[in-house]
Scaffold this active site. Structure first.
Site, PDB file in Angstrom:
ATOM      1  N   LEU A 201      38.623  -9.802  73.247  1.00  0.00           N
ATOM      2  CA  LEU A 201      38.997  -9.085  74.471  1.00  0.00           C
ATOM      3  C   LEU A 201      40.335  -8.374  74.271  1.00  0.00           C
ATOM      4  CD1 LEU A 201      37.957 -11.614  77.256  1.00  0.00           C
ATOM      5  CD2 LEU A 201      36.566 -10.044  75.887  1.00  0.00           C
TER       6      LEU A 201
ATOM      7  N   ALA B 119      41.123  -5.283  76.372  1.00  0.00           N
ATOM      8  CA  ALA B 119      41.078  -4.152  77.310  1.00  0.00           C
ATOM      9  C   ALA B 119      42.316  -4.067  78.192  1.00  0.00           C
ATOM     10  CB  ALA B 119      39.822  -4.244  78.175  1.00  0.00           C
TER      11      ALA B 119
ATOM     12  N   ARG C 211      53.447  -6.154  81.581  1.00  0.00           N
ATOM     13  CA  ARG C 211      54.787  -6.715  81.368  1.00  0.00           C
ATOM     14  C   ARG C 211      55.415  -6.316  80.033  1.00  0.00           C
ATOM     15  NH1 ARG C 211      55.550 -12.545  81.912  1.00  0.00           N
ATOM     16  NH2 ARG C 211      53.314 -12.991  81.887  1.00  0.00           N
TER      17      ARG C 211
ATOM     18  N   THR D  60      37.715 -11.356  82.910  1.00  0.00           N
ATOM     19  CA  THR D  60      37.329 -11.737  81.548  1.00  0.00           C
ATOM     20  C   THR D  60      35.808 -11.861  81.373  1.00  0.00           C
ATOM     21  OG1 THR D  60      37.948 -13.995  82.212  1.00  0.00           O
ATOM     22  CG2 THR D  60      39.491 -12.820  80.804  1.00  0.00           C
TER      23      THR D  60
ATOM     24  N   ARG E 105      56.208   1.281  47.342  1.00  0.00           N
ATOM     25  CA  ARG E 105      55.350   1.805  48.414  1.00  0.00           C
ATOM     26  C   ARG E 105      53.877   1.638  48.037  1.00  0.00           C
ATOM     27  NH1 ARG E 105      57.166   7.600  49.173  1.00  0.00           N
ATOM     28  NH2 ARG E 105      55.419   7.579  50.627  1.00  0.00           N
TER      29      ARG E 105
ATOM     30  N   TYR F 187      62.614   8.203  41.308  1.00  0.00           N
ATOM     31  CA  TYR F 187      61.413   8.260  42.138  1.00  0.00           C
ATOM     32  C   TYR F 187      60.221   8.493  41.229  1.00  0.00           C
ATOM     33  CZ  TYR F 187      57.680   9.873  45.096  1.00  0.00           C
ATOM     34  OH  TYR F 187      56.456  10.018  45.692  1.00  0.00           O
TER      35      TYR F 187
ATOM     36  N   ASN G 248      60.469   3.875  28.758  1.00  0.00           N
ATOM     37  CA  ASN G 248      61.779   3.693  29.374  1.00  0.00           C
ATOM     38  C   ASN G 248      62.105   4.952  30.176  1.00  0.00           C
ATOM     39  OD1 ASN G 248      64.595   3.531  29.893  1.00  0.00           O
ATOM     40  ND2 ASN G 248      64.732   1.970  28.295  1.00  0.00           N
TER      41      ASN G 248
HETATM   42  C1  UD1 Z   1      43.028 -16.274  81.213  1.00  0.00           C
HETATM   43  C2  UD1 Z   1      42.119 -17.394  81.697  1.00  0.00           C
HETATM   44  C3  UD1 Z   1      42.967 -18.643  81.931  1.00  0.00           C
HETATM   45  C4  UD1 Z   1      43.715 -19.018  80.662  1.00  0.00           C
HETATM   46  C5  UD1 Z   1      44.524 -17.843  80.151  1.00  0.00           C
HETATM   47  C6  UD1 Z   1      45.091 -18.147  78.804  1.00  0.00           C
HETATM   48  C7  UD1 Z   1      40.291 -16.342  82.932  1.00  0.00           C
HETATM   49  C8  UD1 Z   1      39.762 -16.035  84.279  1.00  0.00           C
HETATM   50  N1  UD1 Z   1      41.471 -16.989  82.910  1.00  0.00           N
HETATM   51  O1  UD1 Z   1      43.909 -15.980  82.290  1.00  0.00           O
HETATM   52  O2  UD1 Z   1      42.143 -19.717  82.336  1.00  0.00           O
HETATM   53  O3  UD1 Z   1      44.541 -20.131  80.896  1.00  0.00           O
HETATM   54  O4  UD1 Z   1      43.718 -16.678  80.041  1.00  0.00           O
HETATM   55  O5  UD1 Z   1      45.936 -17.122  78.388  1.00  0.00           O
HETATM   56  O6  UD1 Z   1      39.658 -16.053  81.954  1.00  0.00           O
HETATM   57  N2  UD1 Z   1      40.914  -8.868  79.529  1.00  0.00           N
HETATM   58  C9  UD1 Z   1      40.038  -7.831  79.371  1.00  0.00           C
HETATM   59  N3  UD1 Z   1      39.412  -7.315  80.447  1.00  0.00           N
HETATM   60  C10 UD1 Z   1      39.585  -7.811  81.692  1.00  0.00           C
HETATM   61  C11 UD1 Z   1      40.475  -8.879  81.858  1.00  0.00           C
HETATM   62  C12 UD1 Z   1      41.118  -9.398  80.779  1.00  0.00           C
HETATM   63  O7  UD1 Z   1      39.837  -7.350  78.250  1.00  0.00           O
HETATM   64  O8  UD1 Z   1      38.941  -7.283  82.608  1.00  0.00           O
HETATM   65  C13 UD1 Z   1      41.605  -9.429  78.386  1.00  0.00           C
HETATM   66  C14 UD1 Z   1      43.107  -9.203  78.445  1.00  0.00           C
HETATM   67  O9  UD1 Z   1      43.461  -7.995  77.799  1.00  0.00           O
HETATM   68  C15 UD1 Z   1      43.637 -10.420  77.703  1.00  0.00           C
HETATM   69  C16 UD1 Z   1      42.584 -11.492  77.988  1.00  0.00           C
HETATM   70  O10 UD1 Z   1      41.412 -10.806  78.362  1.00  0.00           O
HETATM   71  O11 UD1 Z   1      43.681 -10.234  76.322  1.00  0.00           O
HETATM   72  C17 UD1 Z   1      43.016 -12.456  79.062  1.00  0.00           C
HETATM   73  O12 UD1 Z   1      43.196 -11.767  80.265  1.00  0.00           O
HETATM   74  P1  UD1 Z   1      44.374 -12.097  81.259  1.00  0.00           P
HETATM   75  O13 UD1 Z   1      44.275 -11.216  82.416  1.00  0.00           O
HETATM   76  O14 UD1 Z   1      45.657 -12.155  80.519  1.00  0.00           O
HETATM   77  O15 UD1 Z   1      43.948 -13.570  81.696  1.00  0.00           O
HETATM   78  P2  UD1 Z   1      44.864 -14.664  82.328  1.00  0.00           P
HETATM   79  O16 UD1 Z   1      45.081 -14.361  83.748  1.00  0.00           O
HETATM   80  O17 UD1 Z   1      46.036 -14.875  81.467  1.00  0.00           O
END
Ligand code: UD1
Ligand code: CA
Length: 450
Positions: free
Chosen positions: A8, A10, A15, A81, A315, A348, A359
């Site tokens: 995931l 997206a 922050r 999620t 590099r 270089y 050398n």
């Molecule tokens: C989520 C969990 C929580 C857990 C925590 C750990 C859920 C509902 N909650 O909460 O239980 O303790 O992670 O860090 O799953 N993302 C998407 N698309 C979305 C929403 C989220 O791709 O529509 C991705 C975010 O980019 C991120 C991850 O999913 O990488 C988690 O999403 P985030 O909104 O941070 O979840 P939390 O509220 O932290």
């Protein structure tokens, strides 16, 4: 059981306060998304699906640059999620095996942990990765009933009693692929955030009489990045772990805290790394090599017995054979330096091959770029390139040949020949003294006039 990864990625990461999507912020020189993808690789996934949303094109590019075989799907709106995972369904059509959900912003999950989850899936329908949180804050809480996981409650939706639970959800979930999408299809968004929670699949599975359990790991593994401060902490955690690992593997680090590594840095036993060295991605250093202070290495290979630096820059495409010497203020790019060759000072060498025991004199430059194209320079074995030689590529210096200091070499030099291309030296006896007298007289006249 075969494995598919669903990563995931997206979210925007508000922050981070950045134009760059969170998952592309680098740790150890690489986007944290790549760390997450690499973490899942230990399971030898048959398929990997990255769910992109914010800055999807940039995320797609980064994912494909790391692994051209991954599928990148788009979640146009971030509805939670579960909704994010659902976007991977068509990419996994026909896949029969374990689907493992990872987060692109959780870069440090260890291979052994994922292997434990895979093993647990043999006896359970849903396996969640949990951890004992020092400060559970806003993590989802794991509601256990003995060994069984009853449900996951998001902080916002939790009762005071549930908030007192310290066993938290890392977000990593394993489930058979077909079952996962089946469970997700009935998840709704009737909760405090009005999001489709992936975590709801646990209670749904349990209500169907299926089993769910928890595998736990150290909190450090589940470290997520939400802010620049978290990013700095993640970088520090990575570097600390990598330094300890390398020293345990027999690498000498004179001042470990001043040396920075990439995720994929490989260094052999009894290699020595002096202070203030940076390893960007793609570096391997063999046993017994020495990397001296203030050097920067990227995408290169250093063989046994070679010495690099101090103050050297390797590099991408720099290949140093055994017992080569690359000295101070030398830059090597896309060049193979054969056994025992020396490039010791202020040079270089780019787009080149340098033969064994050649050398290269101080200040030598391969003029590889004509403003439009790059050209190759070949330097033969045992060749002696005089100091301050400009090698205007494409050009080839034969084995055992020499170039005179200060030469600009524009055509090929045959083996064992000496090539000189500088103005012949002219000497005028007494002329220096006369010049001084003339100049001093001029100065005296100018001072009288003012
Ligand atoms: C989520 C969990 C929580 C857990 C925590 C750990 C859920 C509902 N909650 O909460 O239980 O303790 O992670 O860090 O799953 N993302 C998407 N698309 C979305 C929403 C989220 O791709 O529509 C991705 C975010 O980019 C991120 C991850 O999913 O990488 C988690 O999403 P985030 O909104 O941070 O979840 P939390 O509220 O932290
Ligand atoms: Ca989060």
């Amino acid at each position: 059981m075969k494995t598919a990864l669903i990563i995931l990625a997206a979210g925007k990461g508000t922050r981070m306060n950045s134009d760059l999507p969170k998952v592309l912020h680098p740790i150890a020189g690489e986007p944290m998304l790549i760390h997450a993808m690499a973490a899942g690789e230990s399971l030898m996934p048959e398929r990997t699906v990255v769910v992109a949303g914010h800055a999807a094109e940039a995320v797609r590019k980064a994912a494909l640059a790391y692994d051209g075989t991954v599928a990148v799907v788009e979640q146009p709106e971030q509805l939670g999620t579960a909704h994010a995972v659902q976007q991977a369904e068509s990419a996994l059509a026909g896949f029969d095996g374990m689907a493992l959900v990872l987060y692109g912003d959780t870069p440090f999950i260890q291979a052994e942990t994922l292997e434990k989850m895979q093993a647990a899936l043999a006896d359970h329908d849903v396996v969640v990765l949990g951890f004992e949180a020092a400060d559970p804050a806003r993590y989802g809480r794991l509601v256990m009933h003995g060994e069984a996981l009853d449900k996951i409650v998001e902080f916002k939706d939790a009762s005071d009693k549930e908030r007192a639970i310290t066993l938290c959800n890392s977000g990593v979930i394993a489930c058979r692929s077909d079952l996962l999408f089946d469970l997700i299809s009935v998840v709704d968004n009737d909760n405090a955030s009005q999001e489709y929670y992936l975590t709801d699949i646990v209670a749904i599975a349990r209500a169907r009489g299926l089993s769910a359990t928890v595998v736990t790991c150290d909190e450090a593994e589940t470290l997520g990045v939400n802010s620049r401060a978290d990013l700095a902490a993640a970088e520090a955690a990575f570097q600390t772990r990598k330094r300890i690992e390398l020293m345990a593997d027999g690498v000498t680090l004179m001042a470990p805290d001043t040396v920075f590594f990439a995720r994929d840095t490989v260094i052999g036993r009894d290699a020595v790394v002096e202070p203030n060295v940076i390893f960007a991605p793609g570096v391997s250093v063999e046993s017994g090599a020495t990397i001296r202070a203030f050097s920067h290495l990227e995408g290169c290979h250093v063989s046994r017995g070679a010495t690099v630096g101090p103050y050297a820059r390797l590099r991408p495409g720099a290949e140093l054979a055994e017992d080569t010497r690359i000295g101070n203020f030398v830059e090597i790019k896309n060049a193979q330096i054969a056994e025992g060759a020396k490039v010791n000072h202020l040079s270089y060498i780019g787009d080149a091959t340098v033969g064994a025991a050649a050398n290269i004199g101080a200040g030598t430059i391969t003029c590889n770029y004509d403003g439009v194209m790059k050209h190759h320079t070949h330097i033969g074995a045992r060749a002696f390139i005089g100091s301050n030689t400009m090698l205007v590529a494409p050009v080839s210096i034969g084995d055992g040949a020499m170039t005179g200091s200060g030469s600009v070499i524009t055509s090929d030099v045959e083996p064992d020949a000496l090539a000189l291309s500088r103005a012949p030296q002219v000497e005028k006896p007494g002329m220096a003294r006369k010049m001084f007298e003339i100049l001093k007289a001029k100065r005296a006249k100018a001072q009288r006039g003012s």
